[in-house]
Design a protein around this motif. Sequence first.
Motif, PDB file in Angstrom:
ATOM      1  N   ASP A 111      38.867  -8.039  25.675  1.00  0.00           N
ATOM      2  CA  ASP A 111      37.871  -7.160  25.017  1.00  0.00           C
ATOM      3  C   ASP A 111      36.465  -7.617  25.388  1.00  0.00           C
ATOM      4  O   ASP A 111      35.857  -8.384  24.669  1.00  0.00           O
ATOM      5  N   GLU A 129      28.311  -3.059  22.381  1.00  0.00           N
ATOM      6  CA  GLU A 129      29.455  -2.359  21.790  1.00  0.00           C
ATOM      7  C   GLU A 129      29.911  -3.039  20.509  1.00  0.00           C
ATOM      8  O   GLU A 129      30.236  -2.372  19.524  1.00  0.00           O
ATOM      9  N   GLU A 130      29.928  -4.364  20.513  1.00  0.00           N
ATOM     10  CA  GLU A 130      30.451  -5.085  19.352  1.00  0.00           C
ATOM     11  C   GLU A 130      29.467  -5.087  18.174  1.00  0.00           C
ATOM     12  O   GLU A 130      29.777  -5.600  17.105  1.00  0.00           O
ATOM     13  N   HIS A 165      38.958 -10.150  18.796  1.00  0.00           N
ATOM     14  CA  HIS A 165      38.189 -10.457  17.574  1.00  0.00           C
ATOM     15  C   HIS A 165      38.778 -11.647  16.799  1.00  0.00           C
ATOM     16  O   HIS A 165      38.350 -11.909  15.684  1.00  0.00           O
TER      17      HIS A 165
HETATM   18 MN    MN Z   1      35.846  -5.334  20.196  1.00  0.00          MN
END
Ligand code: MN
Length: 455
Positions: A117, A151-152, A425
């Motif tokens: 990710d 994005e996060e 995550h």
């Molecule tokens: Mn993510």
Amino acid sequence: MNPLDYLKENEAKSLEQLKDLLRIPSVSAQTAHKKDMESCAQWVADYLKKLDFKAEILDTGGHPVVFGEYHKSDDLPTILIYGHYDVQPADPLELWKTAPFDPIEENGYLIARGATDDKGQFFAHLKGAESYLKTAGSLPLNIKFMIEGEEEVQSENLPLFIEKNKDKLAADVVLVSDGSQFGIDLPAINYGLRGIAFVEVKVTGPDRDLHSGSYGGVIANPVNVLAKLIGQLHDDEGRIAIDGFYDNVYTSSDWEQNQLANLPFDADEYLATTGSPKYRGEKGFTPLEHTWIRPTLDCNGITGGYQGEGAKTIIPSWASTKITMRLVPDMRPDEICDKIEAYLKKICPDYVTLKVIKHGGGNPVQVPTDGPWLKAAAKAVKTAFGKDPFFTKEGGSIPVVETFSAVLGLDTLLIGFGQHDDNAHSPNERFLIKDFHRACQTSAALFDELSKVKV
Ligand code: MN
Ligand code: BES
Ligand code: MN
């Protein structure tokens, strides 16, 4: 040499390059990593430049976007590839087997923050482009890369950036690899993502912490009150109790129900990957339905009072929580934020004050399940994996996908190469090394298939 052979021959080198990218701690949420964000953007831009792409690092007001373009011919399709070079914070560090930004290989996995990710996934498309440029000398179609750095942290600046750069980003279709397969050796194309809504809730009582002996029993305790409020957000059957929460929830189609029923889902195995003792979902739905087609509400954290060493007997002044809700068609984040605020105001007792901060979120998306782009993608997956892809949904959210459709008028191909238990995550994030290599191959095969689509 053909592009797929090039990728096979260079597997070891590609993996070392991915490790270099993973060594940059590009944590978008933490200001201490601002310099790392810049070096990471630079790394991606430099890689693109080495491939003969025109690459730029563009300001967004927040962390920059890396934009790369290779134009082959006006008569060929143009694909816009989106990914994100930012990663989640690595905490809690003590739960990692190794340093999160010092990638290691173990049992066929590459372990590092960002492995799945999304660095391992977007980098595969850079390798896909490279395989053509290093063998055929050019790409079979036009490619634009847009790799963002926020994005996060909710892609706060991205919608405006896209709005302002419509011409630059013009394309025929978008490609996003930032999700999962259905399982190991079970590749998938995703046709939907859940949306998301964020709120923060703070309950305040006394204007400072008070002695719980002198004041306990007469002044309300905000931690106790918040805990009760949170407890009232669901009923005993796992349904969300907020008035009108389900008003706009879509009805899953027969096609979708059939699709879900035919997936080789192993509920026990899925549960085992979580370490949790038992399922607990909304009554009347299956685990796959819980994660893909039903909305949710979760507290992401809760703060208040004293949790340090020893005892401190107080009535804390305040307590707070951050809540996210996952949305399905046709729910909207603003509507849901308003509804949770109204409900909390209704049930909150008057012996504390309540503050709800609404942060909006992102809309759920469904993308076409047929058409030339999708057929091309399915063929490419088959070439790389030797298997037809499953059509799946994702419980997670990528809000920009909806912006691509609303602002650029483009459909998105969602091809996730990760696995659900890649620990995104979480501590010990990982990416199966064979998934990385097959992602690179899918990318090369996809460019070939997409180049044949008439535009
Ligand atoms: Mn993510
Ligand atoms: N790659 C994920 C989205 C995702 C998660 C796709 C699970 C498929 C399965 C993405 O990086 C992410 O974490 N998105 C956030 C969005 C939020 C910050 C707006 C999410 O889903 O929590
Ligand atoms: Mn991601």
